[in-house]
Enzyme design. Structure first.
Site, PDB file in Angstrom:
ATOM      1  N   ASP A  51       0.881  -1.178  -0.115  1.00 17.45           N
ATOM      2  CA  ASP A  51       0.010  -0.194  -0.027  1.00 17.45           C
ATOM      3  C   ASP A  51       0.914   1.261   0.116  1.00 17.45           C
ATOM      4  O   ASP A  51       0.326   2.476  -0.076  1.00 17.45           O
ATOM      5  CB  ASP A  51      -0.743   0.073   1.096  1.00 17.45           C
ATOM      6  CG  ASP A  51      -0.362  -0.018   2.587  1.00 17.45           C
ATOM      7  OD1 ASP A  51       0.850  -0.070   2.341  1.00 17.45           O
ATOM      8  OD2 ASP A  51      -1.026   0.388   3.419  1.00 17.45           O
ATOM      9  N   SER A  52       2.179   0.991  -0.009  1.00 19.38           N
ATOM     10  CA  SER A  52       3.131   2.103  -0.030  1.00 19.38           C
ATOM     11  C   SER A  52       2.824   2.846  -1.570  1.00 19.38           C
ATOM     12  O   SER A  52       3.350   3.710  -1.870  1.00 19.38           O
ATOM     13  CB  SER A  52       4.598   1.582  -0.067  1.00 19.38           C
ATOM     14  OG  SER A  52       4.729   0.663  -0.776  1.00 19.38           O
ATOM     15  N   ASP A  90      -1.294  -6.516  -0.538  1.00 15.39           N
ATOM     16  CA  ASP A  90      -1.278  -5.802   0.727  1.00 15.39           C
ATOM     17  C   ASP A  90      -2.784  -5.419   1.043  1.00 15.39           C
ATOM     18  O   ASP A  90      -3.472  -4.910   0.284  1.00 15.39           O
ATOM     19  CB  ASP A  90      -0.490  -4.413   0.817  1.00 15.39           C
ATOM     20  CG  ASP A  90       0.213  -4.187   2.258  1.00 15.39           C
ATOM     21  OD1 ASP A  90       0.088  -4.921   2.746  1.00 15.39           O
ATOM     22  OD2 ASP A  90       0.960  -3.158   2.159  1.00 15.39           O
ATOM     23  N   LYS A 119      -1.043  -9.634   2.873  1.00 15.70           N
ATOM     24  CA  LYS A 119      -0.358  -9.254   4.039  1.00 15.70           C
ATOM     25  C   LYS A 119      -1.279  -8.258   4.657  1.00 15.70           C
ATOM     26  O   LYS A 119      -1.942  -7.394   4.366  1.00 15.70           O
ATOM     27  CB  LYS A 119       0.897  -8.324   3.360  1.00 15.70           C
ATOM     28  CG  LYS A 119       1.741  -7.936   4.750  1.00 15.70           C
ATOM     29  CD  LYS A 119       2.909  -7.330   4.235  1.00 15.70           C
ATOM     30  CE  LYS A 119       3.182  -5.808   3.552  1.00 15.70           C
ATOM     31  NZ  LYS A 119       2.561  -4.967   4.563  1.00 15.70           N
ATOM     32  N   GLU A 121      -1.356  -5.577   8.266  1.00 16.37           N
ATOM     33  CA  GLU A 121      -0.568  -5.047   9.394  1.00 16.37           C
ATOM     34  C   GLU A 121      -1.134  -5.060  10.606  1.00 16.37           C
ATOM     35  O   GLU A 121      -2.285  -5.049  10.735  1.00 16.37           O
ATOM     36  CB  GLU A 121      -0.645  -3.380   9.093  1.00 16.37           C
ATOM     37  CG  GLU A 121       0.391  -3.092   7.886  1.00 16.37           C
ATOM     38  CD  GLU A 121       0.567  -1.537   7.578  1.00 16.37           C
ATOM     39  OE1 GLU A 121       0.237  -1.049   8.525  1.00 16.37           O
ATOM     40  OE2 GLU A 121       1.021  -1.120   6.660  1.00 16.37           O
ATOM     41  N   GLU A 188       9.286  -4.145  10.278  1.00 17.82           N
ATOM     42  CA  GLU A 188       9.637  -2.851   9.794  1.00 17.82           C
ATOM     43  C   GLU A 188      10.314  -1.766  10.674  1.00 17.82           C
ATOM     44  O   GLU A 188       9.455  -1.695  12.053  1.00 17.82           O
ATOM     45  CB  GLU A 188       8.351  -2.249   8.962  1.00 17.82           C
ATOM     46  CG  GLU A 188       8.819  -0.795   8.492  1.00 17.82           C
ATOM     47  CD  GLU A 188       7.626  -0.298   7.330  1.00 17.82           C
ATOM     48  OE1 GLU A 188       6.805  -1.150   7.103  1.00 17.82           O
ATOM     49  OE2 GLU A 188       7.948   0.709   6.698  1.00 17.82           O
TER      50      GLU A 188
HETATM   51  O1  KIV Z   1       3.495  -1.099   1.511  1.00 24.77           O
HETATM   52  C1  KIV Z   1       4.835  -1.668   1.586  1.00 24.77           C
HETATM   53  O2  KIV Z   1       5.672  -1.071   0.767  1.00 24.77           O
HETATM   54  C2  KIV Z   1       5.093  -2.447   2.740  1.00 24.77           C
HETATM   55  C3  KIV Z   1       6.690  -2.508   2.819  1.00 24.77           C
HETATM   56  C4  KIV Z   1       7.392  -1.461   3.358  1.00 24.77           C
HETATM   57  C5  KIV Z   1       7.070  -3.575   3.881  1.00 24.77           C
HETATM   58  O3  KIV Z   1       4.529  -2.741   3.369  1.00 24.77           O
END
Ligand code: KIV
Length: 271
Positions: A51-52, A90, A119, A121, A188
């Site tokens: 989600d970055s 994510d 994934k 969080e 992280e």
């Molecule tokens: O969204 C992302 O890029 C991440 C990484 C920084 C692990 O979760």
């Protein structure tokens, strides 16, 4: 030249076997079709549609602006470009916090878009959900430490787990994630000693970003490691290229060739 010797796609159970064998895992973020094609031809183990992308691709100042629809759009593009790579989708901000049915809808959307796992969080308040997702046949990767979706609660992008109590809490969370069925955990921005301690206490692999060297794998944001934004240089980041300069030079050369009338030449023109 394609130097990819590992064309076969990794699987979730293989992550755990890789930890047992001691072979480290490499993971890069990937958000679009054209970079997915490049990474598909590389030896990197797996791709995270993180989600970055809210920040890197869409210019927001945090990850909270990504939603399931946006994530699914990017997962589709990456899965079309990288058919040989294990793709991590994510779960975006609050997607796993609205109850079972909306969570499972989000998981379904990401998996049907082409992800091989999701994934999530954090861990507090989501263990039952994680277990349910795993029992539904979807591999889950955890994410602890600096979980960027909680940036407001943390008061910024800060290293987590610095005090003894905070470190213990992260270790306990990691163990609970493993017990709930997660097949790997991203760690992280935590002290290297904590990365090492978590890694030693789990039988599933840890994948670090700013978690030191004693973890089972490493992940970086592709654009960051390519040096696309040279002024963004957190302590944990290594630049493997000077992408900003390289792209800038290519564009400047194109511009000057156009101005000089030297592009296209005869060979680049139809008879
Ligand atoms: O969204 C992302 O890029 C991440 C990484 C920084 C692990 O979760």
């Amino acid at each position: 030249m394609n130097t990819n010797k590992k064309a076969r796609k990794l699987t979730a159970p293989e992550f755990i076997r890789r930890k047992a064998s001691g072979e480290k895992l490499s993971m890069l973020t990937c958000y679009d079709f054209w970079s997915a094609q490049i990474l598909n031809d590389s030896p990197v183990d797996c791709l995270l549609v993180g989600d970055s992308l809210s920040m890197v691709m869409h210019g927001h100042d945090s990850t909270v602006y990504a939603d399931v629809e946006l994530m699914a759009l990017h997962v589709k593009a990456v899965s079309r470009g990288a058919p040989n790579k294990f793709i991590i989708g994510d779960m975006p901000f609050l997607a796993a916090r609205k109850g079972l049915a909306p969570t499972m809808d989000a998981v379904g959307e990401l998996m049907q878009a082409g992800a091989n796992c999701v994934k999530l969080e954090g861990e507090l308040g989501q263990l039952d959900l994680i277990q349910h997702i795993v029992e539904s046949g979807v591999p889950v990767m955890g994410h602890l430490g600096l979980t960027p979706q909680s940036v407001e609660a943390f008061g910024g992008h800060k290293v987590q787990g610095k005090s003894e109590a905070a470190a213990k809490a992260i270790i306990e969370s990691a163990k609970r994630l493993e017990d709930a069925g997660a097949f790997a955990v991203v760690l992280e921005c935590v002290p290297a000693e904590l990365g090492k301690a978590v890694t030693a206490q789990l039988s599933i692999p840890t994948i670090g970003i700013g978690a030191g060297a004693d973890v089972d794998g490493q992940v970086l944001v592709l654009q960051d490691m390519l040096g696309m934004t040279p002024n963004f240089k957190p302590k944990f980041l290594r630049h493997y290229a000077n992408g900003h300069q390289t792209v800038g030079d290519a564009v400047a050369n194109f511009h000057s060739d156009v101005q000089a009338g030297t592009f296209p030449n005869e060979a680049e023109s139809y008879a």
